[in-house]
Scaffold this active site. Structure first.
Site, PDB file in Angstrom:
ATOM      1  N   PRO A  95     -32.253 -16.752  22.874  1.00 22.50           N
ATOM      2  CA  PRO A  95     -32.348 -18.199  22.814  1.00 22.50           C
ATOM      3  C   PRO A  95     -33.772 -18.741  22.859  1.00 22.50           C
ATOM      4  O   PRO A  95     -34.596 -18.271  23.645  1.00 22.50           O
ATOM      5  CB  PRO A  95     -31.558 -18.664  24.054  1.00 22.50           C
ATOM      6  CG  PRO A  95     -31.486 -17.473  24.939  1.00 22.50           C
ATOM      7  CD  PRO A  95     -31.481 -16.283  24.032  1.00 22.50           C
ATOM      8  N   ASN A  96     -34.008 -19.677  21.973  1.00 18.56           N
ATOM      9  CA  ASN A  96     -35.268 -20.436  21.897  1.00 18.56           C
ATOM     10  C   ASN A  96     -36.457 -19.647  21.350  1.00 18.56           C
ATOM     11  O   ASN A  96     -37.552 -20.200  21.222  1.00 18.56           O
ATOM     12  CB  ASN A  96     -35.622 -21.067  23.257  1.00 18.56           C
ATOM     13  CG  ASN A  96     -34.530 -22.003  23.737  1.00 18.56           C
ATOM     14  OD1 ASN A  96     -34.144 -22.908  23.009  1.00 18.56           O
ATOM     15  ND2 ASN A  96     -33.991 -21.765  24.923  1.00 18.56           N
ATOM     16  N   ARG A 120     -42.747 -24.452  20.707  1.00 17.48           N
ATOM     17  CA  ARG A 120     -42.240 -24.614  22.066  1.00 17.48           C
ATOM     18  C   ARG A 120     -43.332 -24.269  23.082  1.00 17.48           C
ATOM     19  O   ARG A 120     -43.899 -23.166  23.033  1.00 17.48           O
ATOM     20  CB  ARG A 120     -41.085 -23.623  22.174  1.00 17.48           C
ATOM     21  CG  ARG A 120     -40.616 -23.290  23.522  1.00 17.48           C
ATOM     22  CD  ARG A 120     -39.687 -22.072  23.478  1.00 17.48           C
ATOM     23  NE  ARG A 120     -39.154 -21.851  24.788  1.00 17.48           N
ATOM     24  CZ  ARG A 120     -38.648 -20.703  25.205  1.00 17.48           C
ATOM     25  NH1 ARG A 120     -38.567 -19.668  24.378  1.00 17.48           N
ATOM     26  NH2 ARG A 120     -38.205 -20.584  26.426  1.00 17.48           N
ATOM     27  N   TYR A 154     -46.489 -19.989  25.215  1.00 16.78           N
ATOM     28  CA  TYR A 154     -46.039 -19.026  24.198  1.00 16.78           C
ATOM     29  C   TYR A 154     -46.956 -18.937  22.965  1.00 16.78           C
ATOM     30  O   TYR A 154     -46.693 -18.126  22.072  1.00 16.78           O
ATOM     31  CB  TYR A 154     -44.611 -19.376  23.747  1.00 16.78           C
ATOM     32  CG  TYR A 154     -43.605 -19.328  24.878  1.00 16.78           C
ATOM     33  CD1 TYR A 154     -43.291 -18.119  25.501  1.00 16.78           C
ATOM     34  CD2 TYR A 154     -42.981 -20.484  25.336  1.00 16.78           C
ATOM     35  CE1 TYR A 154     -42.365 -18.066  26.539  1.00 16.78           C
ATOM     36  CE2 TYR A 154     -42.047 -20.449  26.368  1.00 16.78           C
ATOM     37  CZ  TYR A 154     -41.755 -19.235  26.965  1.00 16.78           C
ATOM     38  OH  TYR A 154     -40.846 -19.183  27.993  1.00 16.78           O
ATOM     39  N   ASN A 195     -35.997  -9.401  22.994  1.00 14.71           N
ATOM     40  CA  ASN A 195     -36.454 -10.496  23.846  1.00 14.71           C
ATOM     41  C   ASN A 195     -35.232 -11.374  24.061  1.00 14.71           C
ATOM     42  O   ASN A 195     -34.869 -12.176  23.202  1.00 14.71           O
ATOM     43  CB  ASN A 195     -37.589 -11.289  23.190  1.00 14.71           C
ATOM     44  CG  ASN A 195     -38.137 -12.363  24.125  1.00 14.71           C
ATOM     45  OD1 ASN A 195     -37.529 -12.683  25.148  1.00 14.71           O
ATOM     46  ND2 ASN A 195     -39.285 -12.925  23.783  1.00 14.71           N
ATOM     47  N   ALA A 224     -33.947 -16.517  28.022  1.00 12.58           N
ATOM     48  CA  ALA A 224     -33.419 -16.859  29.345  1.00 12.58           C
ATOM     49  C   ALA A 224     -32.222 -15.990  29.751  1.00 12.58           C
ATOM     50  O   ALA A 224     -31.965 -15.816  30.946  1.00 12.58           O
ATOM     51  CB  ALA A 224     -33.026 -18.331  29.377  1.00 12.58           C
ATOM     52  N   HIS A 232     -32.380 -13.126  32.425  1.00 14.83           N
ATOM     53  CA  HIS A 232     -32.288 -13.330  33.874  1.00 14.83           C
ATOM     54  C   HIS A 232     -30.855 -13.478  34.370  1.00 14.83           C
ATOM     55  O   HIS A 232     -30.629 -13.573  35.573  1.00 14.83           O
ATOM     56  CB  HIS A 232     -33.122 -14.564  34.253  1.00 14.83           C
ATOM     57  CG  HIS A 232     -34.470 -14.584  33.585  1.00 14.83           C
ATOM     58  ND1 HIS A 232     -35.408 -13.599  33.794  1.00 14.83           N
ATOM     59  CD2 HIS A 232     -35.014 -15.428  32.660  1.00 14.83           C
ATOM     60  CE1 HIS A 232     -36.489 -13.857  33.054  1.00 14.83           C
ATOM     61  NE2 HIS A 232     -36.271 -14.960  32.354  1.00 14.83           N
ATOM     62  N   ASP A 241     -24.590  -4.703  29.689  1.00 12.56           N
ATOM     63  CA  ASP A 241     -23.535  -3.740  29.358  1.00 12.56           C
ATOM     64  C   ASP A 241     -23.632  -3.270  27.907  1.00 12.56           C
ATOM     65  O   ASP A 241     -23.381  -2.096  27.613  1.00 12.56           O
ATOM     66  CB  ASP A 241     -22.150  -4.358  29.608  1.00 12.56           C
ATOM     67  CG  ASP A 241     -21.774  -4.372  31.088  1.00 12.56           C
ATOM     68  OD1 ASP A 241     -22.463  -3.695  31.883  1.00 12.56           O
ATOM     69  OD2 ASP A 241     -20.799  -5.058  31.442  1.00 12.56           O
ATOM     70  N   GLU A 294     -37.487  -3.850  26.294  1.00 12.29           N
ATOM     71  CA  GLU A 294     -37.447  -5.284  26.619  1.00 12.29           C
ATOM     72  C   GLU A 294     -38.844  -5.878  26.422  1.00 12.29           C
ATOM     73  O   GLU A 294     -39.828  -5.263  26.850  1.00 12.29           O
ATOM     74  CB  GLU A 294     -37.021  -5.420  28.092  1.00 12.29           C
ATOM     75  CG  GLU A 294     -37.060  -6.838  28.626  1.00 12.29           C
ATOM     76  CD  GLU A 294     -36.794  -6.899  30.142  1.00 12.29           C
ATOM     77  OE1 GLU A 294     -36.677  -5.816  30.791  1.00 12.29           O
ATOM     78  OE2 GLU A 294     -36.722  -8.006  30.671  1.00 12.29           O
ATOM     79  N   HIS A 353     -41.272  -9.657  26.524  1.00  8.54           N
ATOM     80  CA  HIS A 353     -41.451 -11.094  26.753  1.00  8.54           C
ATOM     81  C   HIS A 353     -42.863 -11.460  26.358  1.00  8.54           C
ATOM     82  O   HIS A 353     -43.794 -10.678  26.599  1.00  8.54           O
ATOM     83  CB  HIS A 353     -41.246 -11.453  28.232  1.00  8.54           C
ATOM     84  CG  HIS A 353     -39.892 -11.071  28.719  1.00  8.54           C
ATOM     85  ND1 HIS A 353     -38.762 -11.774  28.397  1.00  8.54           N
ATOM     86  CD2 HIS A 353     -39.481 -10.005  29.453  1.00  8.54           C
ATOM     87  CE1 HIS A 353     -37.717 -11.178  28.929  1.00  8.54           C
ATOM     88  NE2 HIS A 353     -38.120 -10.094  29.568  1.00  8.54           N
ATOM     89  N   SER A 385     -44.496 -14.158  27.556  1.00  6.67           N
ATOM     90  CA  SER A 385     -45.212 -14.630  28.739  1.00  6.67           C
ATOM     91  C   SER A 385     -45.196 -13.577  29.842  1.00  6.67           C
ATOM     92  O   SER A 385     -44.364 -12.652  29.825  1.00  6.67           O
ATOM     93  CB  SER A 385     -44.557 -15.927  29.250  1.00  6.67           C
ATOM     94  OG  SER A 385     -43.226 -15.686  29.656  1.00  6.67           O
ATOM     95  N   ARG A 401     -44.625 -16.506  36.667  1.00  2.00           N
ATOM     96  CA  ARG A 401     -43.886 -17.756  36.491  1.00  2.00           C
ATOM     97  C   ARG A 401     -42.870 -17.960  37.627  1.00  2.00           C
ATOM     98  O   ARG A 401     -42.978 -17.345  38.674  1.00  2.00           O
ATOM     99  CB  ARG A 401     -43.248 -17.746  35.103  1.00  2.00           C
ATOM    100  CG  ARG A 401     -44.324 -17.601  33.996  1.00  2.00           C
ATOM    101  CD  ARG A 401     -43.732 -17.656  32.607  1.00  2.00           C
ATOM    102  NE  ARG A 401     -43.122 -18.960  32.346  1.00  2.00           N
ATOM    103  CZ  ARG A 401     -42.317 -19.202  31.309  1.00  2.00           C
ATOM    104  NH1 ARG A 401     -42.039 -18.225  30.446  1.00  2.00           N
ATOM    105  NH2 ARG A 401     -41.808 -20.398  31.131  1.00  2.00           N
ATOM    106  N   ARG A 414     -37.499 -16.093  37.071  1.00  2.00           N
ATOM    107  CA  ARG A 414     -37.876 -15.256  35.918  1.00  2.00           C
ATOM    108  C   ARG A 414     -38.337 -13.857  36.357  1.00  2.00           C
ATOM    109  O   ARG A 414     -38.651 -13.008  35.543  1.00  2.00           O
ATOM    110  CB  ARG A 414     -38.972 -15.931  35.092  1.00  2.00           C
ATOM    111  CG  ARG A 414     -38.536 -17.218  34.431  1.00  2.00           C
ATOM    112  CD  ARG A 414     -39.605 -17.763  33.499  1.00  2.00           C
ATOM    113  NE  ARG A 414     -39.485 -19.194  33.367  1.00  2.00           N
ATOM    114  CZ  ARG A 414     -38.687 -19.817  32.490  1.00  2.00           C
ATOM    115  NH1 ARG A 414     -37.968 -19.121  31.645  1.00  2.00           N
ATOM    116  NH2 ARG A 414     -38.620 -21.132  32.446  1.00  2.00           N
TER     117      ARG A 414
END
Ligand code: DQA
Length: 141
Positions: free
Chosen positions: A9-10, A17, A22, A71, A74, A77, A84, A95, A97, A99, A104, A108
């Site tokens: 998402p996002n 954004r 970012y 990535n 949100a 978290h 799963d 994984e 990210h 940022s 933060r 997070r």
């Protein structure tokens, strides 16, 4: 070698954004550069704002590619479902990210997916993806 990038998402708004966090470059533009840097790697990038679609994508590509870079935004978290799905597939998952999530908010600092990923890269902006590609290349030989 086939690598799938799965963005949550996002991540489609990267570039527009919160540029202070970012950066101001969008993912699609960065991805073209990433692909041209690794002409021998078959790379695909995909994004969804919907948790179930992300789970379906991991299931779809995770049994016949060499690696997934995720990535989860949100959902990182919160999502046991994504955890799963990563557990279920055979491809190693890295994984990422943009940022530095550890600098933060406290919420997070927790990742539901880190324990089932081979490793995590965070804090290097879009370059986190390249570092994840390098990690997969190194791992896969
Ligand atoms: C992010 C970090 C997450 O905490 C956040 O919800 C995002 C982006 C990152 O790339 O830094 O959407 O995954």
């Amino acid at each position: 070698m086939k690598i799938h990038i799965v963005n949550g998402p996002n991540i489609n708004l990267i570039g527009r954004r919160e540029p202070g966090i970012y950066g101001s470059r969008d993912f699609d533009d960065y991805f073209l550069e990433l692909q041209s840097r690794y002409p021998r790697i078959e790379m695909a990038a995909w994004q969804s704002n919907v948790e179930g679609e992300i789970i379906s994508r991991i299931q779809e590509v995770g049994f016949d590619c060499d690696g997934i870079i995720i990535n989860a935004g949100a959902y990182t978290h919160t999502s046991i479902g994504i955890q799963d799905a990563i557990r279920a597939v055979t491809a190693p998952v890295v994984e990422v990210h943009l940022s530095n999530v550890m600098q933060r908010e406290d919420y997070r600092h927790v990742s539901m997916i880190s324990p089932v990923c081979v490793g995590t890269v965070f804090g290097f902006g879009l370059d986190s993806y390249r570092l994840a590609v390098e990690a997969l290349i190194e791992r896969l030989g």
